[in-house]
Design an enzyme around this catalytic site. Structure first.
Site, PDB file in Angstrom:
ATOM      1  N   GLY A   1      48.404 -36.607 -50.499  1.00 31.36           N
ATOM      2  CA  GLY A   1      49.691 -37.003 -51.074  1.00 31.36           C
ATOM      3  C   GLY A   1      49.936 -38.490 -50.877  1.00 31.36           C
ATOM      4  O   GLY A   1      49.022 -39.310 -50.991  1.00 31.36           O
TER       5      GLY A   1
ATOM      6  N   GLU B   1      22.252 -49.528 -59.568  1.00 34.35           N
ATOM      7  CA  GLU B   1      20.926 -48.897 -59.617  1.00 34.35           C
ATOM      8  C   GLU B   1      20.786 -47.932 -60.794  1.00 34.35           C
ATOM      9  O   GLU B   1      20.222 -46.845 -60.675  1.00 34.35           O
ATOM     10  CB  GLU B   1      20.597 -48.225 -58.276  1.00 34.35           C
ATOM     11  CG  GLU B   1      20.381 -49.256 -57.188  1.00 34.35           C
ATOM     12  CD  GLU B   1      19.666 -48.725 -55.963  1.00 34.35           C
ATOM     13  OE1 GLU B   1      18.773 -47.865 -56.117  1.00 34.35           O
ATOM     14  OE2 GLU B   1      19.993 -49.188 -54.864  1.00 34.35           O
TER      15      GLU B   1
END
Length: 386
Positions: A347, A371
């Site tokens: 939250g 990559e």
């Protein structure tokens, strides 16, 4: 019969040595790295003590043969190390990953005996490595290199710039790709080993990043940098082969980084859900929360199976290109999703820096980019399955 028994071992079942190794890395990550994570992220600086300890534990030279001072471990062990460290801090995880799956891997496979004796003991003992392929116009189109290398007597003269180079600030050794003949296209690309402090070589801008902020990402600048011909890695004009084959294995390492990140985020979310009370009971008592955590755990386990399978295939000497692309693609998807849901489970607390899920959410994004982007992984997968 023995071979049949071995093939029947479940992917996630570790040998005694692997289990002991993972336990050691996990303890180090939770006890030594965890207290420093927030400070390193805010300072955008890797703690020198952490780097030193990584070397002392043998985690920077896992696959370096014993004869060169390394741990003589498997590729799978390198993947385990990246996973466990990334569960605590993916920035440290990628430092270990680039060292092992790219730099050490390339030298073990492509270096001459003289080069191995010169550089592998250093990479195992105290020298960080970096892998310099990307340029401003050369990202997914990896071979659109502008950087030049011109032969001059017993040397090559390097001119150009590299961008987004991981480990650049800490590195003492760089594997650098340049073209010796632009007209030859990818067949002109050559790999060089360049040491920190080489004349004409300097670090440029350090990037101010969204995530993995403690991991240095810098520009490299080469202005008439003289590199002896003896520091060519592999053959002249065969750098494209080194780049492709090394990055194929590096994808598994990034899969492991994202797997670890997701596992870490899930662990924080599950603990919070057990402790946080709303409407008179713990969050985890609500079925909606149980189902969400169960789904997250299932996707993490699926990612783990993909990553472990790719790493085991690599160690077995089998083809793993498709599996590497799949594990990198899927693990990065899972990491982003799980980290995002972890923030939601926390939250308002998940949106502030006092709790670790905010950082893991920021760290997750890079998994789909470096990559080989997710699009490039899908292109590879499609080519292989269609």
């Amino acid at each position: 019969m023995g071979e049949q028994q071995r093939s029947a071992i479940p992917l996630t079942q570790l040998s005694d040595d692997e289990q002991m190794f993972r336990t050691t890395v996990r303890r180090f990550a939770t006890e030594q790295i965890a207290p420093l994570v927030r400070g390193m992220d805010e300072a955008q600086q890797m703690d020198a003590g952490v780097v030193r300890q990584l070397f002392e534990l043998g985690l920077m030279g896992i696959a370096v043969p014993e004869s060169y001072g390394g741990a003589d471990g498997s590729f799978f062990e390198a993947v385990l190390a990246v996973e466990e460290i990334s569960a605590v801090d993916p920035a440290v995880g990628v430092l270990v990953d680039v060292q092992n799956t790219l730099c050490v891997n390339a030298l073990v496979r492509w270096a001459t005996e003289e080069q191995k004796q010169r550089w592998l003991p250093r990479l195992a003992a105290d020298t960080v490595g970096a892998y310099a392929l990307s340029e401003a116009a050369s990202g997914s189109d990896a071979f659109a290199l502008q950087m030049r290398a011109v032969r001059r007597g017993d040397d090559y003269v390097l001119n150009g710039q590299k961008l987004w180079i991981t480990n650049a600030k800490e590195a003492g050794l760089f594997i650098v790709f340049a073209t010796v003949d632009p007209s030859a296209g990818y067949k002109g690309i050559t790999a060089f080993v360049v040491e920190k402090g080489a004349a004409g070589f300097s670090l440029g801008k350090k990037e101010d990043k969204l995530g993995i902020r403690a991991s240095s990402t810098c520009e490299l600048v080469f202005r008439d940098c003289m590199v002896p011909a003896s520091q060519v890695l592999g053959e002249v004009g065969k750098g494209y082969k080194i780049a492709i084959e090394t990055l194929n294995e590096g994808r598994i390492g990034i899969g492991a980084q994202m797997l670890g990140l997701a596992s870490g985020a899930w662990g924080h979310a599950a603990k919070w859900a057990k402790e946080r009370r709303q409407f008179g009971k713990a969050l985890v008592e609500f079925q909606a929360m149980q189902f969400q955590l169960a789904e997250m755990a299932t996707e993490i386990e699926a990612a783990r199976l993909l990553v472990y399978n790719a790493a085991r295939l690599k160690d077995a000497g089998a083809d793993f290109l498709k599996e590497a692309a799949m594990c990198k693609y899927f693990a990065s998807q899972v990491a982003e999703k799980v980290a995002s849901l972890a923030v939601e489970i926390f939250g308002g607390a998940g949106f502030v820096k006092d709790y670790p899920v905010e950082k893991l959410y920021r760290d997750a994004k890079i998994g789909k980019i470096y990559e080989g982007t997710s699009f490039m992984q899908l292109a590879t997968i499609a080519k292989l399955v269609l």
